[in-house]
Design a protein around this motif. Structure first.
Motif, PDB file in Angstrom:
ATOM      1  N   GLY A   1       0.812  -1.210   0.000  1.00 61.80           N
ATOM      2  CA  GLY A   1       0.000   0.000   0.000  1.00 61.80           C
ATOM      3  C   GLY A   1       0.842   1.255   0.000  1.00 61.80           C
ATOM      4  O   GLY A   1       2.046   1.235  -0.280  1.00 61.80           O
ATOM      5  N   TYR A   2       0.189   2.368   0.342  1.00 62.63           N
ATOM      6  CA  TYR A   2       0.845   3.680   0.274  1.00 62.63           C
ATOM      7  C   TYR A   2       0.830   4.424   1.596  1.00 62.63           C
ATOM      8  O   TYR A   2       1.520   5.412   1.755  1.00 62.63           O
ATOM      9  N   SER A   3       0.021   3.991   2.547  1.00 67.16           N
ATOM     10  CA  SER A   3       0.000   4.725   3.810  1.00 67.16           C
ATOM     11  C   SER A   3      -0.454   3.856   4.980  1.00 67.16           C
ATOM     12  O   SER A   3      -1.204   4.310   5.831  1.00 67.16           O
ATOM     13  N   PHE A   4       0.015   2.629   5.044  1.00 63.69           N
ATOM     14  CA  PHE A   4      -0.296   1.753   6.172  1.00 63.69           C
ATOM     15  C   PHE A   4      -1.794   1.670   6.454  1.00 63.69           C
ATOM     16  O   PHE A   4      -2.237   1.867   7.568  1.00 63.69           O
ATOM     17  N   LYS A   5      -2.591   1.419   5.416  1.00 67.24           N
ATOM     18  CA  LYS A   5      -4.018   1.196   5.642  1.00 67.24           C
ATOM     19  C   LYS A   5      -4.278  -0.301   5.533  1.00 67.24           C
ATOM     20  O   LYS A   5      -4.946  -0.776   4.629  1.00 67.24           O
ATOM     21  N   GLY A   6      -3.678  -1.046   6.438  1.00 70.38           N
ATOM     22  CA  GLY A   6      -3.877  -2.486   6.461  1.00 70.38           C
ATOM     23  C   GLY A   6      -2.767  -3.281   5.793  1.00 70.38           C
ATOM     24  O   GLY A   6      -2.760  -4.498   5.871  1.00 70.38           O
ATOM     25  N   GLN A   7      -1.836  -2.609   5.108  1.00 77.04           N
ATOM     26  CA  GLN A   7      -0.762  -3.346   4.444  1.00 77.04           C
ATOM     27  C   GLN A   7       0.557  -3.236   5.220  1.00 77.04           C
ATOM     28  O   GLN A   7       0.799  -2.240   5.890  1.00 77.04           O
ATOM     29  N   ASP A   8       1.384  -4.269   5.082  1.00 76.70           N
ATOM     30  CA  ASP A   8       2.670  -4.269   5.782  1.00 76.70           C
ATOM     31  C   ASP A   8       3.816  -3.767   4.910  1.00 76.70           C
ATOM     32  O   ASP A   8       4.900  -3.486   5.402  1.00 76.70           O
ATOM     33  N   VAL A   9       3.610  -3.707   3.594  1.00 77.72           N
ATOM     34  CA  VAL A   9       4.639  -3.163   2.701  1.00 77.72           C
ATOM     35  C   VAL A   9       4.121  -1.840   2.150  1.00 77.72           C
ATOM     36  O   VAL A   9       2.988  -1.763   1.671  1.00 77.72           O
ATOM     37  N   ILE A  10       4.963  -0.816   2.232  1.00 75.07           N
ATOM     38  CA  ILE A  10       4.561   0.498   1.732  1.00 75.07           C
ATOM     39  C   ILE A  10       5.522   0.935   0.634  1.00 75.07           C
ATOM     40  O   ILE A  10       6.744   0.882   0.808  1.00 75.07           O
ATOM     41  N   GLU A  11       4.978   1.359  -0.478  1.00 75.97           N
ATOM     42  CA  GLU A  11       5.805   1.846  -1.572  1.00 75.97           C
ATOM     43  C   GLU A  11       5.969   3.364  -1.464  1.00 75.97           C
ATOM     44  O   GLU A  11       5.009   4.069  -1.135  1.00 75.97           O
ATOM     45  N   ALA A  12       7.188   3.849  -1.722  1.00 76.47           N
ATOM     46  CA  ALA A  12       7.395   5.303  -1.803  1.00 76.47           C
ATOM     47  C   ALA A  12       6.675   5.803  -3.050  1.00 76.47           C
ATOM     48  O   ALA A  12       6.816   5.220  -4.125  1.00 76.47           O
ATOM     49  N   TRP A  13       5.907   6.871  -2.885  1.00 71.24           N
ATOM     50  CA  TRP A  13       5.129   7.355  -4.021  1.00 71.24           C
ATOM     51  C   TRP A  13       5.203   8.872  -4.091  1.00 71.24           C
ATOM     52  O   TRP A  13       5.499   9.543  -3.093  1.00 71.24           O
ATOM     53  N   VAL A  14       4.979   9.373  -5.295  1.00 71.55           N
ATOM     54  CA  VAL A  14       4.704  10.804  -5.446  1.00 71.55           C
ATOM     55  C   VAL A  14       3.295  10.894  -6.018  1.00 71.55           C
ATOM     56  O   VAL A  14       2.791   9.931  -6.602  1.00 71.55           O
ATOM     57  N   THR A  15       2.660  12.024  -5.807  1.00 72.15           N
ATOM     58  CA  THR A  15       1.237  12.134  -6.126  1.00 72.15           C
ATOM     59  C   THR A  15       0.929  11.787  -7.575  1.00 72.15           C
ATOM     60  O   THR A  15      -0.084  11.149  -7.871  1.00 72.15           O
TER      61      THR A  15
END
Ligand SMILES: [Zn+2]
Length: 281
Positions: free
Chosen positions: A215-229
């Motif tokens: 995911g992108y902001s810890f909404k239930g996921q354990d892996v977060i990817e760096a993102w830009v808008t």
């Protein structure tokens, strides 16, 4: 707290009750307020950044300062809790591809927090609350607030406004799973606080594909990817602003203000730290 006239001409305090605005006191008055060992200063760390085609760039500072003002207005008079002039800018690197974004680098934000915290401590205050009202500031505040405690000796607290105003059932689960920026909840709050700055006729949000693991902001996921808008939303609005309403905004805002008032009073009333010796064997 100081009683200031209702018909003041000075307006730098914005939504903060004038008697709770640090900048309206003289130096000697600040020194006197600092005699209260629980005297607490609150720094809103906002942002000026693109918020899609329908919300103003000042959205996060606006929401943070109004929330803080409404919370301070609810505090009992004996609680010495003052709002510092805010840092209008924050770390908005994720939005740098879009016009209107004014971003500090992480190092700049950390040094800004350090210089302000040292100044507050030199004035005699012993408690500082960092109120983050922009998601991009969360990392820098989380990473650095303990350093401020070490550098200044003050008790330092952090509150992120993003988690404060949740009202069960108000935002659809599909929306809260993805909305991060200018979606339903944020648009609703600005429609409530400053409808003249919202352009719903231009609103165009985006919903990205969800993944149970990444995911992108810890909404239930354990892996977060760096993102830009621009990875997630070509217009800069992540979420669905068309679900928004003034009524939802009022509910979210009032719930957040009540909760923030409760938290600020708890910080103010916190008794001196007690450390108990563990039982000897
Ligand atoms: Zn925002």
């Amino acid at each position: 707290m100081k009683a200031l006239p209702g018909d003041m001409r000075a307006s730098v305090h914005g939504p903060i009750p004038p008697g709770r605005f640090w900048g309206y006191y003289t130096g000697p008055e600040i020194a006197e307020l600092a005699q209260d060992p629980n005297a607490t200063a609150v720094l809103n760390i906002g942002a000026v950044e693109q918020h899609g085609p329908h919300l103003p760039t000042i959205t996060d500072t606006l929401n943070g300062m109004h929330l803080l003002g409404a919370a301070l207005a609810r505090l009992p008079d004996d609680a010495v809790v003052l709002a510092l002039p805010p840092t209008n800018l924050g770390k908005s690197e994720e939005h740098r591809d879009f016009a209107g974004t004014l971003s500090l680098r992480g190092e700049t934000l950390r040094m800004l927090m350090l210089d302000i915290a040292c100044s507050v401590a030199r004035s005699g205050f012993r408690k500082l609350v960092l109120l983050g009202s922009h998601g991009g500031n969360v990392g820098a505040i989380d990473d650095y607030f303990r350093d401020l405690r070490i550098e200044t000796g003050m008790r330092v607290f952090k509150i992120h406004s993003g988690g404060l105003g949740s009202v069960p059932g108000l935002i659809a689960p599909e929306e809260s799973a993805v909305a991060m920026h200018s979606g339903d909840s944020e648009t609703s709050v600005v429609r409530y606080l400053a409808p003249e700055l919202v352009h719903m006729d231009r609103a165009e949000g985006y919903l990205y594909e969800t993944n149970p693991l990444i995911g992108y902001s810890f909404k239930g996921q354990d892996v977060i990817e760096a993102w830009v808008t621009s990875d997630l939303a070509p217009t800069g609005a992540i979420g669905n602003p068309h679900l928004s309403s003034v009524e939802k905004g009022e509910k979210l805002f009032e719930a957040g203000a009540a909760r923030l008032a409760e938290l600020l009073e708890a910080v103010y009333r916190l008794p001196p730290r007690a450390i108990h010796l563990a039982a000897r064997g």
